[in-house]
Design a protein around this motif. Structure first.
Motif, short mmCIF file in Angstrom:
data_model
loop_
_atom_site.label_atom_id
_atom_site.label_comp_id
_atom_site.label_asym_id
_atom_site.label_seq_id
_atom_site.Cartn_x
_atom_site.Cartn_y
_atom_site.Cartn_z
N LYS A 1 45.39 36.04 40.47
CA LYS A 1 44.64 36.11 41.73
C LYS A 1 45.38 36.98 42.74
O LYS A 1 44.77 37.83 43.41
CB LYS A 1 44.40 34.71 42.29
CG LYS A 1 43.66 34.69 43.61
CD LYS A 1 43.60 33.26 44.12
CE LYS A 1 43.49 33.16 45.60
NZ LYS A 1 44.45 33.83 46.43
N HIS A 2 46.68 36.80 42.84
CA HIS A 2 47.48 37.57 43.80
C HIS A 2 47.43 39.06 43.47
O HIS A 2 47.27 39.90 44.37
CB HIS A 2 48.92 37.05 43.79
CG HIS A 2 49.82 37.80 44.70
ND1 HIS A 2 49.73 37.72 46.08
CD2 HIS A 2 50.83 38.67 44.45
CE1 HIS A 2 50.64 38.50 46.64
NE2 HIS A 2 51.31 39.09 45.65
N GLU A 3 47.55 39.41 42.20
CA GLU A 3 47.51 40.83 41.81
C GLU A 3 46.14 41.44 42.12
O GLU A 3 46.06 42.57 42.61
CB GLU A 3 47.81 40.95 40.31
CG GLU A 3 49.25 40.62 39.97
CD GLU A 3 49.48 40.55 38.47
OE1 GLU A 3 48.52 40.73 37.68
OE2 GLU A 3 50.63 40.31 38.08
N ILE A 4 45.08 40.70 41.82
CA ILE A 4 43.73 41.21 42.11
C ILE A 4 43.53 41.37 43.61
O ILE A 4 42.95 42.35 44.07
CB ILE A 4 42.66 40.28 41.49
CG1 ILE A 4 42.73 40.37 39.96
CG2 ILE A 4 41.27 40.64 42.00
CD1 ILE A 4 41.86 39.37 39.24
N GLU A 5 44.05 40.42 44.38
CA GLU A 5 43.92 40.53 45.84
C GLU A 5 44.65 41.76 46.37
O GLU A 5 44.14 42.47 47.25
CB GLU A 5 44.42 39.27 46.52
CG GLU A 5 44.21 39.32 48.03
CD GLU A 5 44.52 38.02 48.73
OE1 GLU A 5 44.44 38.02 49.97
OE2 GLU A 5 44.82 37.01 48.07
N ILE B 1 37.69 34.06 38.90
CA ILE B 1 38.05 34.55 40.24
C ILE B 1 36.90 35.35 40.85
O ILE B 1 36.39 36.30 40.24
CB ILE B 1 39.33 35.39 40.19
CG1 ILE B 1 40.49 34.53 39.67
CG2 ILE B 1 39.66 35.98 41.55
CD1 ILE B 1 41.76 35.30 39.40
N VAL B 2 36.48 34.96 42.05
CA VAL B 2 35.46 35.67 42.81
C VAL B 2 36.15 36.80 43.58
O VAL B 2 37.16 36.57 44.25
CB VAL B 2 34.78 34.72 43.82
CG1 VAL B 2 33.84 35.50 44.74
CG2 VAL B 2 34.04 33.61 43.09
N VAL B 3 35.61 38.01 43.46
CA VAL B 3 36.15 39.17 44.18
C VAL B 3 35.01 39.81 44.95
O VAL B 3 34.10 40.38 44.36
CB VAL B 3 36.78 40.19 43.20
CG1 VAL B 3 37.38 41.35 43.98
CG2 VAL B 3 37.81 39.54 42.30
N ASP B 4 35.07 39.70 46.27
CA ASP B 4 34.01 40.24 47.12
C ASP B 4 34.64 41.00 48.27
O ASP B 4 35.06 40.43 49.27
CB ASP B 4 33.11 39.12 47.62
CG ASP B 4 31.84 39.63 48.28
OD1 ASP B 4 31.79 40.83 48.62
OD2 ASP B 4 30.92 38.83 48.45
N ILE B 5 34.69 42.31 48.13
CA ILE B 5 35.31 43.17 49.14
C ILE B 5 34.39 43.35 50.35
O ILE B 5 34.86 43.50 51.47
CB ILE B 5 35.69 44.53 48.51
CG1 ILE B 5 36.81 44.31 47.48
CG2 ILE B 5 36.12 45.53 49.58
CD1 ILE B 5 37.17 45.55 46.69
N THR B 6 33.09 43.30 50.14
CA THR B 6 32.16 43.61 51.22
C THR B 6 31.57 42.38 51.92
O THR B 6 30.72 42.53 52.79
CB THR B 6 31.00 44.48 50.71
OG1 THR B 6 30.24 43.75 49.75
CG2 THR B 6 31.51 45.78 50.13
N LEU C 1 37.77 39.95 53.26
CA LEU C 1 37.34 40.01 51.87
C LEU C 1 37.74 38.73 51.15
O LEU C 1 38.63 38.00 51.62
CB LEU C 1 37.90 41.25 51.18
CG LEU C 1 39.42 41.44 51.07
CD1 LEU C 1 39.99 40.69 49.88
CD2 LEU C 1 39.72 42.91 50.91
N VAL C 2 37.10 38.46 50.04
CA VAL C 2 37.35 37.21 49.31
C VAL C 2 37.87 37.53 47.92
O VAL C 2 37.27 38.31 47.17
CB VAL C 2 36.06 36.36 49.19
CG1 VAL C 2 36.26 35.19 48.24
CG2 VAL C 2 35.62 35.87 50.56
N VAL C 3 39.00 36.93 47.60
CA VAL C 3 39.52 36.87 46.24
C VAL C 3 39.96 35.42 46.08
O VAL C 3 40.97 35.01 46.65
CB VAL C 3 40.71 37.84 46.01
CG1 VAL C 3 41.24 37.70 44.59
CG2 VAL C 3 40.29 39.28 46.30
N ALA C 4 39.17 34.64 45.35
CA ALA C 4 39.41 33.20 45.32
C ALA C 4 38.92 32.60 44.01
O ALA C 4 37.93 33.06 43.44
CB ALA C 4 38.70 32.53 46.49
#
Length: 129
Positions: free
Chosen positions: A3-7, A75-80, A90-93
């Motif tokens: 998660k940290h790397e993706i964030e 992991i949810v990744v939502d930059i917008t 942004l969300v990385v969770a």
């Protein structure tokens, strides 16, 4: 760790896009509205970024309002998502209440939405991966 790397990747990508807007490399309505109205293109471009860094199982998620984001495993990744008033970053969770409340219309591998041959906006965002 994942998660940290993706964030870190997500924040770096978002920063490159915002810097390109600030430096007028990206202009017009796309620059004026970012991150509004470009969730699909940003998600696909960031999917390529993740793939380039060795991630797989990258899923494009589209909700009933046509808002798009990625799931990388759990992991949810939502930059917008800061385009919405109730979200300011942004969300990385692994668990996003806001995303869990959305009515999902479609989930597919992100590559299925790669239409760069006909989509100028996607080609623009791909420059910043």
């Amino acid at each position: 760790m994942l998660k940290h790397e993706i964030e870190l990747l997500a924040r770096a990508f978002d920063k490159r896009v915002r810097n390109a807007i600030f430096n007028s490399e990206i202009a017009g309505s796309l620059a004026e509205r970012y991150p509004k109205g470009c969730c699909g293109d940003v998600s696909v471009a960031f999917g390529h970024c993740l793939e380039k860094h060795g991630y797989d199982n990258i899923i494009y998620v589209l909700d009933e309002t046509n808002h798009a984001w990625l799931n990388v495993g759990e992991i949810v990744v939502d930059i917008t998502c800061p385009q919405f008033d109730e979200i300011d970053d942004l969300v990385v969770a692994e668990d996003s209440f806001w995303h869990s409340q959305r009515c999902i219309k479609k989930t597919v591998p992100f590559q299925e939405y790669d239409n760069r041959s006909t989509n100028e906006r996607l080609r623009i965002f791909l420059k910043y991966i």
